[in-house]
Design a protein around this motif. Structure first.
Motif, PDB file in Angstrom:
ATOM      1  N   ARG A   1     -17.631  11.109 -10.897  1.00  0.00           N
ATOM      2  CA  ARG A   1     -17.457  10.293  -9.692  1.00  0.00           C
ATOM      3  C   ARG A   1     -17.914  11.015  -8.428  1.00  0.00           C
ATOM      4  O   ARG A   1     -18.444  10.389  -7.507  1.00  0.00           O
ATOM      5  CB  ARG A   1     -15.999   9.878  -9.550  1.00  0.00           C
ATOM      6  N   THR A   2     -17.683  12.327  -8.339  1.00  0.00           N
ATOM      7  CA  THR A   2     -17.905  13.045  -7.078  1.00  0.00           C
ATOM      8  C   THR A   2     -19.145  13.919  -7.073  1.00  0.00           C
ATOM      9  O   THR A   2     -19.676  14.221  -6.000  1.00  0.00           O
ATOM     10  CB  THR A   2     -16.696  13.937  -6.748  1.00  0.00           C
ATOM     11  N   GLY A   3     -19.601  14.362  -8.255  1.00  0.00           N
ATOM     12  CA  GLY A   3     -20.704  15.312  -8.309  1.00  0.00           C
ATOM     13  C   GLY A   3     -20.303  16.704  -7.882  1.00  0.00           C
ATOM     14  O   GLY A   3     -21.147  17.609  -7.821  1.00  0.00           O
ATOM     15  N   ALA A   4     -19.025  16.921  -7.602  1.00  0.00           N
ATOM     16  CA  ALA A   4     -18.560  18.243  -7.182  1.00  0.00           C
ATOM     17  C   ALA A   4     -18.519  19.189  -8.381  1.00  0.00           C
ATOM     18  O   ALA A   4     -18.305  18.747  -9.517  1.00  0.00           O
ATOM     19  CB  ALA A   4     -17.170  18.137  -6.573  1.00  0.00           C
ATOM     20  N   PRO A   5     -18.705  20.490  -8.171  1.00  0.00           N
ATOM     21  CA  PRO A   5     -18.528  21.444  -9.264  1.00  0.00           C
ATOM     22  C   PRO A   5     -17.082  21.406  -9.762  1.00  0.00           C
ATOM     23  O   PRO A   5     -16.151  21.400  -8.967  1.00  0.00           O
ATOM     24  CB  PRO A   5     -18.849  22.798  -8.611  1.00  0.00           C
ATOM     25  N   VAL A   6     -16.905  21.373 -11.081  1.00  0.00           N
ATOM     26  CA  VAL A   6     -15.581  21.303 -11.690  1.00  0.00           C
ATOM     27  C   VAL A   6     -15.504  22.352 -12.788  1.00  0.00           C
ATOM     28  O   VAL A   6     -16.444  22.516 -13.574  1.00  0.00           O
ATOM     29  CB  VAL A   6     -15.303  19.905 -12.288  1.00  0.00           C
ATOM     30  N   ALA A   7     -14.377  23.055 -12.856  1.00  0.00           N
ATOM     31  CA  ALA A   7     -14.155  24.036 -13.922  1.00  0.00           C
ATOM     32  C   ALA A   7     -12.736  23.887 -14.440  1.00  0.00           C
ATOM     33  O   ALA A   7     -11.824  23.497 -13.702  1.00  0.00           O
ATOM     34  CB  ALA A   7     -14.391  25.459 -13.421  1.00  0.00           C
TER      35      ALA A   7
END
Length: 326
Positions: A116-122
């Motif tokens: 949904r956001t395209g943010a980096p996620v870990a």
């Protein structure tokens, strides 16, 4: 049954009280051990915003995380997200998500946030490991943790608690006799409270979930959800009745409601069996991220967005921006 116990409608919670007292004692001692320095916590080199809750089971945390990420991105901030990755099982931790990461590896909520956001996620059991993995690959201004209010091994700069505005805190007891991870008095030390639905109490920000158009999982076609007919609605989220109530409010032609456990792992055969005569299968977006690989032409999902009053939303974002400018 568990909902009746936690809501206070059943006296069976009395049987579970000894376990709740033990849970409360252990959780309190853990928190005190960090406050007193007996256990060491880790501070990230960038501000950390915790989005968490005091109770077990779907309060609407993930929509708020997505809203917060998108709002900060629109203001030009580089935002990363970390999570425990509940429901997933990776061969290695920490795991930084990519386009090829599956919900089986990372869990449904991290994959949904990433898409949904395209943010980096870990993800990682130790959120400090996840943050360090993100910072090795990305320059970030702020990290948001999806859940983790009780993960005191990670220091935080801002705590936002999401409350189910309808169910509130149930009978008020710790798990397992009640829904509480921590007692309601913990709200006195957090930075912001958001009430999802119901009536917000003093000091809380009202949040509601606004449905977008329904999306066909194969074609990408979109239409108002009320235009779908002969719907079998499924939800494998923390509180499925919230999804079903939203569909009713939107005037959806729902013929059957099927609730699954949170983080349910789906199979083609079991879902196809729910619509044997060609009805429409409609699910949450969180469920859909686990079903795209074997989706059928009659499968749809309903995206939702968190909506906060403009004044309170701006005040909340200003508080967080003040952290980033220091």
């Amino acid at each position: 049954m568990i909902d009746r116990i936690w809501s206070g409608s059943s006296l069976l919670y009395l049987i579970l009280l000894p376990l709740s007292w033990l849970y409360g004692l252990v959780s309190t001692l853990i928190r005190l051990s960090y406050r007193c320095g007996l256990r060491k916590s880790w501070r990230a080199p960038v501000p950390v915003v915790i989005v968490g809750n005091l109770t077990a089971g779907g309060n609407g945390k993930t929509p708020i995380v997505i809203w917060l990420v998108e709002q900060l991105q629109q203001r030009g901030y580089r935002v990363g997200v970390v999570s425990r990755g509940y429901g997933g099982k990776s061969a290695v931790y920490p795991l930084v998500l990519s386009q090829n990461t599956s919900p089986r590896e990372a869990g449904d909520e991290p994959v949904l946030i990433y898409q949904r956001t395209g943010a980096p996620v870990a993800i990682a059991p130790k959120r400090s490991d996840a943050i360090q993995a993100l910072l090795q690959q990305h320059q970030l201004d702020v990290v948001i943790t999806d859940d983790g209010l009780q993960h005191y091994a990670l220091q935080r700069d801002f705590e936002l608690v999401v409350i189910d505005g309808v169910r509130r805190f149930g009978n008020g007891w710790w798990l397992p006799a009640g829904p509480m991870r921590e007692r309601a008095a913990r709200l006195n030390s957090v930075d912001a409270c958001v009430a999802n639905g119901g009536v917000a109490q003093e000091g809380e920000i009202t949040m509601r979930l606004r449905a977008r158009e329904a999306v066909n999982m194969l074609s990408g076609e979109r239409c108002p959800v009320a235009e779908l007919t002969h719907v079998v609605a499924v939800a494998g989220i923390g509180h499925p009745p919230r999804f079903f109530a939203m569909l009713e409010k939107l005037g959806t032609d729902v013929e059957q409601e099927v609730a699954f456990a949170d983080h349910q792992k789906y199979q083609l055969a079991s879902l196809s069996a729910l619509t044997p005569v060609g009805q429409t299968l409609l699910m949450t977006e969180k469920d859909a991220v686990k079903c795209h690989a074997f989706a059928q032409p009659n499968w749809w999902y309903l995206p939702v967005d968190a909506v906060l009053p403009s004044v309170e939303a701006e005040q909340l974002l200003k508080k967080i921006e003040n952290l980033l400018s220091n």
